[in-house]
Structure formats: structure tokens, C-alpha cells
Design a protein around this motif. Structure first.
Motif, PDB file in Angstrom:
ATOM      1  N   ASN A  48       0.850  -1.182   0.000  1.00  0.00           N
ATOM      2  CA  ASN A  48       0.000   0.000   0.000  1.00  0.00           C
ATOM      3  C   ASN A  48       0.890   1.237   0.000  1.00  0.00           C
ATOM      4  OD1 ASN A  48      -2.895  -1.113   0.741  1.00  0.00           O
ATOM      5  ND2 ASN A  48      -1.432  -2.209   2.014  1.00  0.00           N
ATOM      6  N   THR A  89      -5.700  -3.485   2.441  1.00  0.00           N
ATOM      7  CA  THR A  89      -6.201  -2.216   2.982  1.00  0.00           C
ATOM      8  C   THR A  89      -6.824  -1.365   1.893  1.00  0.00           C
ATOM      9  OG1 THR A  89      -4.905  -1.991   5.007  1.00  0.00           O
ATOM     10  CG2 THR A  89      -5.362   0.024   3.813  1.00  0.00           C
ATOM     11  N   ALA A  90      -6.216  -1.352   0.707  1.00  0.00           N
ATOM     12  CA  ALA A  90      -6.726  -0.505  -0.375  1.00  0.00           C
ATOM     13  C   ALA A  90      -8.157  -0.894  -0.749  1.00  0.00           C
ATOM     14  CB  ALA A  90      -5.810  -0.611  -1.592  1.00  0.00           C
ATOM     15  N   THR A 106     -10.647  -0.338   2.034  1.00  0.00           N
ATOM     16  CA  THR A 106     -10.970   1.091   2.115  1.00  0.00           C
ATOM     17  C   THR A 106     -11.976   1.472   1.034  1.00  0.00           C
ATOM     18  OG1 THR A 106      -8.785   1.525   2.998  1.00  0.00           O
ATOM     19  CG2 THR A 106      -9.938   3.407   2.043  1.00  0.00           C
ATOM     20  N   GLY A 118      -7.495   9.129  -8.622  1.00  0.00           N
ATOM     21  CA  GLY A 118      -6.348   8.227  -8.412  1.00  0.00           C
ATOM     22  C   GLY A 118      -6.731   6.829  -8.865  1.00  0.00           C
ATOM     23  N   ALA A 120      -6.127   4.619 -11.191  1.00  0.00           N
ATOM     24  CA  ALA A 120      -5.261   3.483 -11.547  1.00  0.00           C
ATOM     25  C   ALA A 120      -4.457   2.969 -10.355  1.00  0.00           C
ATOM     26  CB  ALA A 120      -4.319   3.866 -12.691  1.00  0.00           C
ATOM     27  N   GLY A 121      -4.584   3.631  -9.207  1.00  0.00           N
ATOM     28  CA  GLY A 121      -3.909   3.152  -7.998  1.00  0.00           C
ATOM     29  C   GLY A 121      -4.681   2.009  -7.348  1.00  0.00           C
ATOM     30  N   GLY A 147      -3.962  10.257 -13.991  1.00  0.00           N
ATOM     31  CA  GLY A 147      -2.933  11.078 -14.630  1.00  0.00           C
ATOM     32  C   GLY A 147      -2.148  10.277 -15.654  1.00  0.00           C
ATOM     33  N   ARG A 148      -2.506   8.989 -15.834  1.00  0.00           N
ATOM     34  CA  ARG A 148      -1.718   8.112 -16.717  1.00  0.00           C
ATOM     35  C   ARG A 148      -2.526   7.733 -17.961  1.00  0.00           C
ATOM     36  NH1 ARG A 148       0.661   3.690 -12.539  1.00  0.00           N
ATOM     37  NH2 ARG A 148      -1.037   4.303 -11.148  1.00  0.00           N
ATOM     38  N   ARG A 175      -6.456  13.728 -14.953  1.00  0.00           N
ATOM     39  CA  ARG A 175      -6.144  14.291 -13.637  1.00  0.00           C
ATOM     40  C   ARG A 175      -5.988  15.819 -13.705  1.00  0.00           C
ATOM     41  NH1 ARG A 175      -0.370  12.760 -11.224  1.00  0.00           N
ATOM     42  NH2 ARG A 175      -1.153  10.627 -11.176  1.00  0.00           N
ATOM     43  N   VAL A 186      -6.927  11.425  -3.699  1.00  0.00           N
ATOM     44  CA  VAL A 186      -5.896  12.404  -4.069  1.00  0.00           C
ATOM     45  C   VAL A 186      -5.797  13.575  -3.090  1.00  0.00           C
ATOM     46  CG1 VAL A 186      -5.230  14.035  -5.893  1.00  0.00           C
ATOM     47  CG2 VAL A 186      -5.982  11.729  -6.499  1.00  0.00           C
ATOM     48  N   ASN A 229      -4.485  11.020   0.263  1.00  0.00           N
ATOM     49  CA  ASN A 229      -3.789  12.289   0.083  1.00  0.00           C
ATOM     50  C   ASN A 229      -2.607  12.130  -0.880  1.00  0.00           C
ATOM     51  OD1 ASN A 229      -2.369  10.686   1.834  1.00  0.00           O
ATOM     52  ND2 ASN A 229      -1.592  12.351   3.075  1.00  0.00           N
ATOM     53  N   ALA A 230      -2.795  11.302  -1.920  1.00  0.00           N
ATOM     54  CA  ALA A 230      -1.687  11.068  -2.860  1.00  0.00           C
ATOM     55  C   ALA A 230      -1.257  12.354  -3.547  1.00  0.00           C
ATOM     56  CB  ALA A 230      -2.099  10.017  -3.901  1.00  0.00           C
ATOM     57  N   ILE A 270     -12.866   8.543   5.859  1.00  0.00           N
ATOM     58  CA  ILE A 270     -12.717   7.080   5.984  1.00  0.00           C
ATOM     59  C   ILE A 270     -11.361   6.797   6.624  1.00  0.00           C
ATOM     60  CG2 ILE A 270     -12.581   4.870   4.735  1.00  0.00           C
ATOM     61  CD1 ILE A 270     -15.306   6.217   4.332  1.00  0.00           C
ATOM     62  N   ALA A 275      -7.871   1.976   9.084  1.00  0.00           N
ATOM     63  CA  ALA A 275      -7.000   1.338  10.079  1.00  0.00           C
ATOM     64  C   ALA A 275      -7.727   1.088  11.395  1.00  0.00           C
ATOM     65  CB  ALA A 275      -5.754   2.197  10.316  1.00  0.00           C
ATOM     66  N   ILE A 286       5.836   2.955  -5.553  1.00  0.00           N
ATOM     67  CA  ILE A 286       4.452   3.352  -5.206  1.00  0.00           C
ATOM     68  C   ILE A 286       4.425   4.812  -4.755  1.00  0.00           C
ATOM     69  CG2 ILE A 286       4.359   2.585  -2.756  1.00  0.00           C
ATOM     70  CD1 ILE A 286       1.475   1.485  -3.552  1.00  0.00           C
TER      71      ILE A 286
HETATM   72  N1  LIG Z   1      -8.103   6.457   4.630  1.00  0.00           N
HETATM   73  C1  LIG Z   1      -7.633   5.233   4.639  1.00  0.00           C
HETATM   74  O1  LIG Z   1      -7.962   4.417   5.489  1.00  0.00           O
HETATM   75  C2  LIG Z   1      -6.696   4.828   3.549  1.00  0.00           C
HETATM   76  C3  LIG Z   1      -6.523   3.480   3.206  1.00  0.00           C
HETATM   77  C4  LIG Z   1      -5.724   3.155   2.095  1.00  0.00           C
HETATM   78  C5  LIG Z   1      -5.078   4.169   1.412  1.00  0.00           C
HETATM   79  N2  LIG Z   1      -5.214   5.455   1.823  1.00  0.00           N
HETATM   80  C6  LIG Z   1      -4.595   6.557   1.087  1.00  0.00           C
HETATM   81  O2  LIG Z   1      -5.222   6.579  -0.186  1.00  0.00           O
HETATM   82  C7  LIG Z   1      -4.286   6.975  -1.168  1.00  0.00           C
HETATM   83  C8  LIG Z   1      -4.216   5.893  -2.243  1.00  0.00           C
HETATM   84  O3  LIG Z   1      -3.644   4.721  -1.684  1.00  0.00           O
HETATM   85  P1  LIG Z   1      -3.223   3.538  -2.663  1.00  0.00           P
HETATM   86  O4  LIG Z   1      -2.713   2.445  -1.832  1.00  0.00           O
HETATM   87  O5  LIG Z   1      -4.316   3.321  -3.639  1.00  0.00           O
HETATM   88  O6  LIG Z   1      -1.976   4.234  -3.403  1.00  0.00           O
HETATM   89  P2  LIG Z   1      -1.514   4.112  -4.925  1.00  0.00           P
HETATM   90  O7  LIG Z   1      -1.722   2.725  -5.397  1.00  0.00           O
HETATM   91  O8  LIG Z   1      -0.187   4.733  -5.005  1.00  0.00           O
HETATM   92  O9  LIG Z   1      -2.570   5.023  -5.691  1.00  0.00           O
HETATM   93  C9  LIG Z   1      -2.558   6.430  -5.607  1.00  0.00           C
HETATM   94  C10 LIG Z   1      -2.954   7.003  -6.954  1.00  0.00           C
HETATM   95  O10 LIG Z   1      -3.105   8.407  -6.830  1.00  0.00           O
HETATM   96  C11 LIG Z   1      -2.720   9.042  -8.032  1.00  0.00           C
HETATM   97  N3  LIG Z   1      -1.644  10.011  -7.732  1.00  0.00           N
HETATM   98  C12 LIG Z   1      -0.380   9.736  -7.325  1.00  0.00           C
HETATM   99  N4  LIG Z   1       0.320  10.866  -7.157  1.00  0.00           N
HETATM  100  C13 LIG Z   1      -0.528  11.879  -7.454  1.00  0.00           C
HETATM  101  C14 LIG Z   1      -0.407  13.300  -7.477  1.00  0.00           C
HETATM  102  N5  LIG Z   1       0.728  13.898  -7.127  1.00  0.00           N
HETATM  103  N6  LIG Z   1      -1.480  14.020  -7.834  1.00  0.00           N
HETATM  104  C15 LIG Z   1      -2.641  13.427  -8.181  1.00  0.00           C
HETATM  105  N7  LIG Z   1      -2.818  12.090  -8.183  1.00  0.00           N
HETATM  106  C16 LIG Z   1      -1.775  11.339  -7.828  1.00  0.00           C
HETATM  107  C17 LIG Z   1      -2.239   7.942  -8.972  1.00  0.00           C
HETATM  108  O11 LIG Z   1      -3.357   7.522  -9.750  1.00  0.00           O
HETATM  109  P3  LIG Z   1      -3.445   7.790 -11.330  1.00  0.00           P
HETATM  110  O12 LIG Z   1      -2.130   7.344 -11.885  1.00  0.00           O
HETATM  111  O13 LIG Z   1      -4.609   6.996 -11.782  1.00  0.00           O
HETATM  112  O14 LIG Z   1      -3.641   9.273 -11.480  1.00  0.00           O
HETATM  113  C18 LIG Z   1      -1.872   6.824  -8.026  1.00  0.00           C
HETATM  114  O15 LIG Z   1      -1.930   5.580  -8.648  1.00  0.00           O
HETATM  115  C19 LIG Z   1      -2.978   7.231  -0.426  1.00  0.00           C
HETATM  116  O16 LIG Z   1      -2.899   8.593  -0.097  1.00  0.00           O
HETATM  117  C20 LIG Z   1      -3.115   6.390   0.820  1.00  0.00           C
HETATM  118  O17 LIG Z   1      -2.313   6.864   1.870  1.00  0.00           O
HETATM  119  C21 LIG Z   1      -6.004   5.794   2.878  1.00  0.00           C
END
Ligand SMILES: NC(=O)c1ccc[n+]([C@@H]2O[C@H](COP(=O)([O-])OP(=O)(O)OC[C@H]3O[C@@H](n4cnc5c(N)ncnc54)[C@H](OP(=O)(O)O)[C@@H]3O)[C@@H](O)[C@H]2O)c1
Length: 333
Positions: A46, A132-133, A136, A161, A163-164, A186-187, A205, A227, A250-251, A273, A276, A318
Motif C-alpha cells: 500500500n 487495505t486498499a 478502504t 487516483g 489506476a492506484g 494522470g496516466r 487528472r 488524491v 492524500n496522494a 474514511i 486502520a 508506489i
Molecule cells: N483512509 C484510509 O484508510 C486509507 C486506506 C488506504 C489508502 N489510503 C490513502 O489513499 C491513497 C491511495 O492509496 P493507494 O494504496 O491506492 O496508493 P496508490 O496505489 O499509489 O494510488 C494512488 C494514486 O493516486 C494518483 N496520484 C499519485 N500521485 C498523485 C499526485 N501527485 N497528484 C494526483 N494524483 C496522484 C495515482 O493515480 P493515477 O495514476 O490513476 O492518477 C496513483 O496511482 C494514499 O494517499 C493512501 O495513503 C487511505
């Protein structure tokens, strides 16, 4: 008998003001306290794992540390009436892999309250493809539903986001539930991937990042936002009357972009949300819903498998937004 041979793990240690990682074999006596010991079969990757492995965000207080915020495996020993040896279990969150030793290890000892049984119809590997992803994403869908979202509402559900990890599972889950889904990415090279998962519209994006004004045309019946920052402001400004956005990530930044006008003039809701600390009762609803609601062929397309030794390189990737979908970590490979 469990625990005779020690266990293999990724160990983080402080070094020269930073953090270095290595694969080590540790003695079982080093395992932390807990009432259940689990033979871990799979973990996953994650965004937060990336931060922990790179020593960012002050998420880890004590070293040496074993990262990995999720795991799935088989109970080896249990002092809890909830679990018996041989049962398959899943753990996500609870600050495991941050404050507590985590899943990048072939054995873990944790509190039974943190574990859920592996849902029927799902393998341990699939559970970690979700992790977790995906959990969530399910919590976000549940929160949106509790605030009035149904597939009959006018407009698409926006996933940012996309594609994440969270985004991919959210797109597949929503599409399978009958929602029309707008995926923001963004991809450019991931447009076909997102359409295959069920997205009906792709949004660049940059369109969200460059959006201006407190209110835009009413477009979305709901949103799941990974994001944050300026994009979140644009999402709120484009939501339909009385609809909601689940803020999960907050990516793109920790700021809350935009104005309060979508709340005041359109009755829009912003739903937080935190997967954790999600209570056990809600976990026991969300996991079986994932088993029923997420098409496993789509999950296969979302997830790839990597060995433990690749975690440090994947952590770098990541954090740079270069990992598509989900990565399962085979801790025995
Ligand atoms: N609240 C919770 O309980 C919880 C649980 C899990 C994750 N999260 C948070 O959710 C977010 C996503 O987690 P993930 O595991 O899915 O991560 P991930 O696989 O890295 O996905 C994040 C996606 O955000 C986009 N992104 C990355 N950098 C960016 C930027 N600078 N500006 C705009 N978009 C951007 C990209 O998508 P594209 O390439 O498609 O644009 C990337 O694939 C993270 O911030 C993580 O900490 C929170």
C-alpha cells in the motif's frame, strides 16, 4: 509444532539518519505479545507501506521494525476463543506494520481483536490483492450508500487516483454493483485498463487540478477521492445536490482544496474514511461484501505478485505513483 525454525522477515533498521531494509531470519522469541500467532502466506503493498519502508512520515516510532500493514495466513497458535489453529485469517490496519510488527514476515503475532476470518469464497492471495486498499474502497462505498447513493441516482460516481490500489478496486466494485463510473487518472496509458475494470468515462487528472471556482456544473452522484488537495476541491465543486464524497487519501496533498460553498449551497457531504481503526463489526460486514461484490476476474487483472525481496524497490515506485493496481507480496517466495 509452530515456531521451531524462526521466521523470515523484512527488517527496517535506522542507519545514517535514514532507514535501511534487509531480509533476515529472526528467532520466534523476538515476536511481540499477542494472543494469536499466524503463519503469514501473503502480504501486500500500500502507499503507507511505501512510506514506512522509506522511513517517511514518522509512522514508525521504534526500530528494528517489521513493516507490512496487511497480511493473510493460517492461525498457528491461539489463546483466543475466536480462532483455532488451522483457520484462515486476514488482518488490515490497526497500525500493524507501523506501531506493531507487520506482515512482511512469514510469522506474525497479534491481538485476536485485529483479525477477521477469511471470508467464504476468497483465497488468502485474493484477500491480499484486496488488502487495505480494497477494504478502504468498500468502506467508502458503504459510507456513500449510507448517505443516499444508489445506482439509480443521476450522474456517474467519480473515482480519483483511479489506476492506484484504492482507485482500481473502487472502479471494479462500483461498476459491478451497477454504478456508472468516471475514473480520473494522470496516466494516459492506463485508460484501457480502467475501461476494462468498468469505467464508463475517463477524466484527465489535470482537469481536476486546474478546475477553478467554488461551484461547477453538477456532474457526479458521488465520489471516492484518493488524491486530496486541489483535486478534492474540484470534486466537491462538481458533485450533484445532496450527494457525497468519501475522502480516503492524500496522494496529491494533505490540503483540503476548494470552498465550503458545495456544503452550504448544495448540501454536499464530505465523508472521512479511516480503514486502520475501523471497528470489528464493520469489518465483518465489509469483507464478505468484497467477496460477493468484487468480480475475481477483475481482481486478477488488478493484482500482480512479487516476492519479499522486491518490497524496497516497490516502495520507491508506489511513492512515485508508478505502481498500477495492487501488488500482492508472497512472503514465502
Ligand atoms: N483512509 C484510509 O484508510 C486509507 C486506506 C488506504 C489508502 N489510503 C490513502 O489513499 C491513497 C491511495 O492509496 P493507494 O494504496 O491506492 O496508493 P496508490 O496505489 O499509489 O494510488 C494512488 C494514486 O493516486 C494518483 N496520484 C499519485 N500521485 C498523485 C499526485 N501527485 N497528484 C494526483 N494524483 C496522484 C495515482 O493515480 P493515477 O495514476 O490513476 O492518477 C496513483 O496511482 C494514499 O494517499 C493512501 O495513503 C487511505
Amino acid at each position: 509444532m509452530a515456531g521451531q525454525d524462526g521466521f523470515r522477515a523484512i527488517v527496517l533498521e535506522q542507519s545514517d539518519g535514514g532507514v535501511k531494509s534487509s531480509v533476515q531470519t529472526l528467532d520466534d522469541a523476538s515476536l511481540p505479545e499477542g494472543d494469536v500467532t499466524v503463519a503469514v502466506h501473503y502480504s501486500d503493498l500500500n502507499y503507507k507501506d511505501g512510506m514506512v519502508v522509506r522511513g517517511l512520515g514518522k509512522l514508525v516510532r521504534t526500530y528494528p521494525h517489521i513493516p507490512g500493514i496487511d497480511f493473510a495466513g493460517v492461525v498457528e497458535t491461539s489463546n483466543s476463543p475466536r480462532f483455532k489453529p488451522g483457520e484462515e485469517v486476514v488482518l488490515t490496519g490497526w497500525r500493524v506494520g507501523e506501531v506493531h510488527w507487520g506482515g512482511y514476515a512469514s510469522r506474525a503475532r497479534v491481538k485476536s481483536d485485529w483479525l477477521v476470518p477469511l471470508p467464504a469464497g476468497m483465497t488468502a492471495k485474493q484477500a491480499m490483492a484486496i488488502g487495505t486498499a480494497g477494504f478502504t474502497a468498500m468502506l467508502a462505498v458503504m459510507a456513500l450508500e449510507e448517505h443516499g447513493l444508489t445506482p439509480d441516482n443521476e450522474g456517474e460516481v467519480l473515482v480519483t487516483g483511479a489506476a492506484g490500489g484504492v482507485g482500481s478496486i473502487a472502479v471494479a466494485l462500483l461498476a459491478n454493483m451497477g454504478y456508472r463510473v468516471a475514473a480520473s487518472t494522470g496516466r494516459e496509458d492506463q485508460h484501457d485498463y480502467l475501461r476494462d475494470l468498468g469505467a464508463t468515462t475517463i477524466i484527465d487528472r489535470a482537469e481536476l487540478a486546474e478546475a477553478r471556482g467554488p461551484l461547477g456544473p453538477e456532474r457526479w452522484s458521488g465520489a471516492i477521492d484518493s488524491v486530496g488537495g486541489k483535486a478534492l476541491g474540484a470534486v466537491l465543486a462538481g458533485l450533484r445536490y445532496w450527494s457525497s464524497c468519501a475522502s480516503v487519501g492524500n496522494a496529491g496533498g494533505i490540503e483540503l482544496g476548494g470552498t465550503v460553498l458545495p456544503f452550504l449551497l448544495r448540501g454536499v457531504n464530505l465523508l472521512g474514511i479511516d480503514s486502520a481503526t475501523c471497528p470489528l463489526e464493520r469489518r465483518l460486514i465489509a469483507w464478505p461484501r468484497l467477496a460477493r461484490g468484487l468480480p475475481m476476474d477483475k481482481l486478477d487483472a488488478i493484482a500482480q505478485v512479487a516476492p519479499l525481496s522486491e518490497v524496497p524497490a516497490l516502495a520507491e515506485r508506489i511513492l512515485k505513483g508508478q505502481v498500477r493496481g495492487r501488488t500482492v507480496i508472497d512472503v514465502r517466495a
